[in-house]
Design an enzyme around this catalytic site. Structure first.
Site, short mmCIF file in Angstrom:
data_model
loop_
_atom_site.label_atom_id
_atom_site.label_comp_id
_atom_site.label_asym_id
_atom_site.label_seq_id
_atom_site.Cartn_x
_atom_site.Cartn_y
_atom_site.Cartn_z
N THR A 187 0.83 -1.21 0.00
CA THR A 187 0.00 0.00 0.00
C THR A 187 0.86 1.25 0.00
OG1 THR A 187 -1.61 1.28 1.29
CG2 THR A 187 -0.13 -0.13 2.52
N TYR A 220 -2.06 0.12 9.94
CA TYR A 220 -2.23 -0.58 8.67
C TYR A 220 -1.01 -0.38 7.78
CZ TYR A 220 -3.73 -1.33 3.85
OH TYR A 220 -3.79 -1.73 2.54
#
Length: 327
Positions: A117, A141
């Site tokens: 990501t 995250y």
């Protein structure tokens, strides 16, 4: 037919990847615990139910199918939740990935494609991020994904594990054929939430933060069509099979859209108004995140051909009206 183990293959992106792999001549083997995935989405190859933390089950699946590569999508991905329950993300995303990587190496499966990501870059406003941008995640995250990248690099140096890492932001749209699509419970992504509000499945779309330093006050993100995204993953797999070595690629359009721009564009696709309410900012959200993809375009030959708001909302709207999964 060569097999590829696709973790999270019953989820949104993973199921689209399985279709792309099948079209490219591979047999995708879905490995998923169905906590957030849907068995109905497994349509293009065998299904093996299992958890990333279950080493014995992973060993069994590797021995049974003998995949030539792993395509790793399985992860928890809610930024807000990662801020309030970080342990859940470190355990699942990091420990689960480590268990998977160890199992792959021990099975002699030395090609690994990882879905990372651009959240690993943190909040770097007013720049187009590239692969050399500093990684400074601001939520658990993003930090968990960066940790997995580090693990892959370590295993590359110590064990010769070849890996391609893809960093990208918001994924949108759906399979134009309508065979698979985006369906989460609970739903957290902007476009399906917006379409739910249009259809009266929720009272209104909440705009999280209207005081960002952007032209309309809402945060800006780079959106990539899911079909473009998985095409890049197949190209990454072929890159590894061609012996070109480990590499990191950003995937983006080089421009972003604000939340209000996405909502405004939906009117031309659906011919409907979106009921909206303003809400507070969410912890861990950045102002503007935009990624370039020159390396992927130049080295992989990848182009985000369907990554327009028109195509992404149109394909999502088609699935939203006709598609669903059931447990």
């Amino acid at each position: 037919m060569e097999k590829v183990l696709v973790t999270g293959g019953a989820g949104y992106i993973g199921s689209h990847a399985c279709k792309a792999l099948r079209a490219a001549g591979f047999e995708p083997v879905t490995y998923d615990n169905l906590v957030t995935g849907w068995e109905d989405a497994v349509k293009f190859g065998p299904f093996e139910k299992g958890d990333l933390l279950d080493r014995a089950r992973l060993d069994e699946v590797f021995a049974k199918h003998k995949p030539v590569a792993v395509m790793h999508f399985a992860a928890l991905s809610q930024v807000g939740e990662s801020m309030s329950i970080p342990a859940k993300y470190w355990r699942n995303n990091v420990m689960g990935s480590l268990t998977l990587i160890e199992a792959a190496v021990d099975a002699g499966c030395m090609n690994f494609v990882f879905s990372s990501t651009c959240a690993t870059y943190g909040d770097q406003d007013n720049v187009v991020l590239d692969e050399n941008s500093a990684q400074m995640p601001i939520n658990a995250y993003g930090a968990s994904k960066r940790a997995v990248e580090d693990i892959l690099n370590n295993f590359g140096e110590s064990n010769g594990l070849n890996h391609v890492i893809f960093r990208y932001f918001n994924v949108a749209g759906g399979d134009p054929d309508g065979e698979v699509g985006e369906f989460h419970q609970p739903e957290t992504h902007l476009i399906p939430l917006m379409l739910d509000a249009i259809e009266g499945k929720r009272p209104a779309l909440t705009i999280f933060g209207t005081d960002y330093d952007t032209p309309d006050g809402t945060c800006i993100r780079d959106y990539v069509h899911v079909c473009d995204l998985v095409d890049a993953h197949v190209l990454g797999l072929k890159w590894l099979q061609d012996g070109k070595g480990s590499r990191v690629f950003n995937l983006g359009t080089g421009k972003g859209f604000s939340v209000r721009e996405v909502v405004d564009h939906s009117r031309s696709v659906t011919n409907k108004e979106v009921p909206m309410v303003d809400g507070d900012r969410r912890a861990g959200d950045c102002t503007k995140l935009v990624s370039g993809s020159e390396r992927a375009e130049n080295e992989l030959g990848w182009t985000p051909a369907r990554s327009t708001l028109e195509a992404m909302i149109t394909d999502a709207w088609r699935w939203h009206q006709n598609g669903h999964y059931e447990k």
